[in-house]
Write a protein that holds these residues in place. Structure first.
Motif: not given
Length: 894
Positions: A806, A843-844
């Protein structure tokens, strides 16, 4: 809750002057904000800095570091363009009409009313008062309209509304001399520019002055005929060495803002060296070389710019025509028409190959390459307010519909509009994306519902009614087979078949306009809300009509489902949000939001904002992706975020601080109150003053009629539509300022790895030894060493993988994914690498979806590696299965 402003869509240009910095960055005012467009990367972002009112003038330093903006309230902001933060603030005493940095970046020339003020440019150093006034020239008899610096930053041209251009010298001369006047124009000057010699680019040879009536005068400089007195050249007694006066008199480099500026050969006493005496512009002889006219008799010249390297002039007129001329021979290279409205800005880029034009009335901004005659950028915002917005299922696209009858589809990551649909003949009131991501539905007051193909960019189906109706709401079921639209006038709901376009049913029962319409996410129940104080549930497929009715005490303004379909929220005219259980038909709880959304007072209000009841209700609601919180907005400057479970206010977002809009101030200034009412509402404009942008907008809206708009056409701040992206990491709001985008993506957070530090392989090894895997991985990504990156990936503990994943900035995702693809082919830690990939997608995920095109090569490499690994494991399992069967079958029998 950590949502922050990301971008502003819907209005690329609204007035003021546009600039191009570093040859590729286009800077343009957007209301009280500034938009930055990278012309090479095709990306547009809006600075988070806000001015107190609409920005009228901007200027950028020669190195592109500092940006200076001045608004209509004479308040100035100095912005660090690369860090996107405000460094200093200043307020001028009079309106600012012109603004320009000196070529060396150490000084700023400001046209403040009839004065020309020279300020020292602030820098990065900490100062008690960074802005220092160096000189003030008060020779002009009218407001300043144009400024231009000489290349040596020692002289400045100032055009004024007194029909003259004056040449000022920044050095204080021993004998007083009036500035040289360039006379002869019949209307006020729009532009004045220095022209340089081709053999010696640092030497001024001509001056061009351009007036509003379309005349351009060429003035020639003759340095051999100097006009001076002998007393001016008298050398003063030498000063004592080491004194401040002697140190100030020495010919040394003056360092300002990190930029070196050579001191002029003329000291404070007016002395000049023999070698440069003949080139002193204030002492030489100027003569009128020629007069030329652009021959646009019915139009006025409204914008102009000059490029010294190419010796070219570009001019824009009030009829939408622009011309490009080669000087000094006045040869027309191009003469074209952009529109029928006034061109409010025209500017060259640094290389001179691109021309930027802006039309404030149309919200149009375009960049044109004049050599190839092709467009580099062509963007136009909505002419009127945006009514509705809709996110695509993958959150990459955003559609907007407005009162100008147009639908625009924007790319969220770049901030650019790539298609505009204009087939509707009245205002667009509702938008809806189909599940396939390539079909968009729109409803309009023209009585049609249209389906748009986003592959071929055409209207492939139109839904109509036997008699003309005005549609204000729109919905589609999960399968996309049924289209429903609510009306404003007949209070009915029309149902069509998506495949055939036939009208299937007409649902009657409401006694007011149907402003809310939505299908349940889990079943085929249609929910509608109306001003008749009811929310009704309809079984569309079974044809049973209204299944259930939820009564309210006040008019219901909108209705929305929670994503799981187990809760229903409705907003009423008394400022409350009601939460219903759609299965049992019970009222779960209520949120009182009158005080939360209250704020802002109109100029025509006779009560304070606290005592006024107007606008204290929510007109649009939107659940989050997980249903834990809900966003609510209305006729207010606030957007409220509530926790659904606890019914508490989590946060209030103030959509704007622009005082040019009505409803932003909580209290009126008593100093601006007169016997006739607020000072802003008194029309004391002079008839011969040039019409501004606000007056153009009032005329276009028809609000200049007596009694039509008591607040002189000032737009009122409000939020018409709210939508949260399906990913849940960003949301959009259709407001008076445009479409505001808020995001929690880490890619918009300052990256600490940009700091200067010793990045070496030894530092990577030291970080691993100290138990800092995150720092080690970031250092290895900065070094871009393949072996170090893989070493740092393997060094991370499995429990620390989510935290480290993250914290990776978006700019390193591509390099990291490429490393994972290589590791899957050679590394034995398969489960570890796959867990890395999983946490990275968690996270992305939003950033990967928005930038899927740029990340497509590395994603395909990763998919190929995972597919090969899956095939190898499948083959191994299959061979082991048959081997085990053989061994068990051939074993010894008991």
């Amino acid at each position: 809750m950590n949502f922050r402003f990301q971008n502003l869509l819907g209005a690329p240009y609204r007035g003021g002057n546009a600039l191009i910095s570093e040859n590729t960055l286009l800077l343009s005012p957007v209301g009280n904000r500034i938009s930055v467009t990278d012309l090479t990367k095709s990306q547009s972002q809006t600075l988070p800095c806000e001015s107190s009112s609409n920005i009228s003038r901007i200027a950028v330093s020669p190195d592109g570091t500092f940006l200076l903006s001045v608004d209509d309230n004479r308040r100035c902001l100095l912005i660090n363009l690369r860090r996107r933060i405000v460094l200093h603030r200043l307020t001028f005493k009079h309106p600012v009409s012109s603004l320009k940095f000196s070529p060396d970046g150490s000084l700023i020339a400001v046209g403040v009313g009839k004065l020309v003020q020279i300020w020292r440019s602030p820098g990065f150093r900490k100062e008690f008062f960074p802005f220092q006034l160096v000189r003030t020239f008060a020779d002009c008899d009218g407001p300043i309209t144009a400024l231009d610096w000489a290349p040596d930053s020692e002289y400045i041209l100032a055009g004024s509304k007194d029909l003259t251009v004056r040449l000022f010298c920044l050095k204080k001369l021993k004998t007083f001399r009036k500035p040289f006047l360039f006379l002869g124009h019949r209307e006020f000057v729009v532009g004045a520019f220095f022209s340089m010699e081709k053999k010696n680019p640092d030497r001024v040879c001509r001056v061009y002055t351009i007036s509003r009536d379309g005349a351009i005068f060429t003035w020639n400089f003759n340095g051999n005929e100097c006009n001076f007195d002998a007393s001016d050249r008298q050398i003063s007694d030498p000063l004592s060495p080491g004194t401040p006066e002697q140190m100030h008199d020495e010919n040394v480099d003056i360092v300002s803002n990190g930029r070196k500026r050579k001191k002029s050969s003329e000291g404070n006493d007016g002395n000049l060296d023999e070698g440069v005496w003949e080139f002193a512009l204030h002492r030489g002889k100027w003569e009128l070389l020629r007069k030329d006219f652009f021959m646009q008799a019915s139009a006025k010249l409204t914008a102009c710019d000059y490029h010294r390297g190419l010796d070219m002039v570009v001019v824009g007129f009030s009829n939408g025509v622009f011309g490009l001329y080669q000087m000094p021979d006045f040869v027309c290279i191009h003469m074209l028409s952009i529109s029928r409205e006034k061109i409010t800005t025209a500017v060259f880029n640094g290389l001179g190959n691109w021309l930027t034009f802006g039309c404030a009335k149309l919200g149009q901004l375009l960049v044109w390459e004049w050599r190839s005659e092709s467009y580099i950028l062509k963007q136009q915002g909505h002419y009127f307010d945006v009514n509705c917005i809709a996110y695509s299922p993958d959150s990459q696209l955003l559609a907007t519909g407005a009162d100008d009858n147009k639908i625009k589809v924007w790319t969220v990551s770049s901030g650019f509009c790539f298609v505009t649909f204009s087939e509707h003949t009245n205002a667009v009131t509702a938008l809806h994306f189909m599940a396939g991501n390539h079909c968009l539905l729109s409803a309009s007051l023209d009585g049609t519902v249209r389906a748009w193909d986003l592959f071929r960019y055409r209207n492939f189906r139109t839904f109509t009614t036997p008699t003309s109706r005005q549609f204000v709401s729109l919905a589609s079921d999960q399968s996309g087979e049924v289209i429903c639209a609510g009306t404003l006038d007949s209070f009915e709901i029309f149902v069509w078949s998506m495949k055939t376009g036939r009208l299937l049913d007409v649902l009657s029962g409401h006694e007011g306009p149907v402003h809310g319409l939505m299908f349940s996410p889990t079943n085929a129940i249609l929910t509608s809300s109306s001003w008749d104080k009811t929310v009704r549930l309809w079984d569309v497929f079974e044809g049973k009509g209204a299944v259930e009715t939820f009564p309210h005490n006040h008019d219901v303004l909108t209705v929305v489902y929670r994503p799981d379909g187990k809760q229903l929220a409705s907003s009423t005219l008394d400022g409350q949000i009601h939460f219903w259980d759609p299965i049992d038909g019970l009222l779960m709880h209520t949120i009182e939001g009158r005080r939360d959304i209250a704020g802002g007072r109109l100029m025509t209000d006779r009560r304070s904002a606290a005592n006024s009841s107007s606008g204290k209700y929510f007109t649009t609601l939107c659940y989050s992706a997980d249903g834990s919180y809900i966003l609510a907005g209305g006729s207010s400057k606030y957007i409220c975020m509530y926790d659904v479970a606890d019914q508490v206010l989590l946060r209030r977002f103030q959509i704007t601080r622009n005082l040019s809009l009505d409803g932003v101030l909580d209290f009126l200034n008593s100093k601006k109150m007169t016997d006739a009412g607020p000072l802003e509402l008194i029309d004391d404009e002079i008839s011969d003053v040039e019409e501004g942008i606000d007056r153009q907008v009032r005329e276009s809206l028809g609000h200049d009629l007596p009694g039509a708009m008591p607040n002189h056409g000032r737009p009122v701040v409000r939020t018409k539509c709210l939508r949260i992206a399906p990913t849940g990491r960003c949301w959009a709001a259709a407001t008076t300022e445009g479409v505001l985008l808020y995001s929690i993506d880490e890619s918009f957070v300052f990256d600490p790895t940009d700091l200067d530090m010793d990045v070496t392989p030894e530092a990577v090894d030291a970080a691993i030894a100290e138990g800092q895997p995150q720092r080690a991985l970031l250092l290895s990504l900065r070094l871009n060493e393949d072996s170090l990156i893989k070493k740092c990936i393997v060094a991370v503990k499995p429990l620390d993988v989510p935290a480290v994943a993250s914290s990776i900035p978006f700019r390193y995702l591509q390099r990291l994914i490429e490393a994972f693809a290589d590791l899957l082919e050679s590394c034995p830690h398969l489960e570890f690498i796959l867990r890395w990939c999983q946490e990275l997608c968690k996270a992305h995920g939003h950033s990967i979806q928005q930038n899927s095109r740029s990340l497509l090569p590395c994603l395909r490499s990763l998919q190929k590696a995972i597919t090969n690994l899956h095939q190898d494991l499948a083959d191994t399992c299959s061979s082991n299965e048959y081997l085990l069967r053989y061994l068990t079958s051939s074993g010894p029998k008991n």
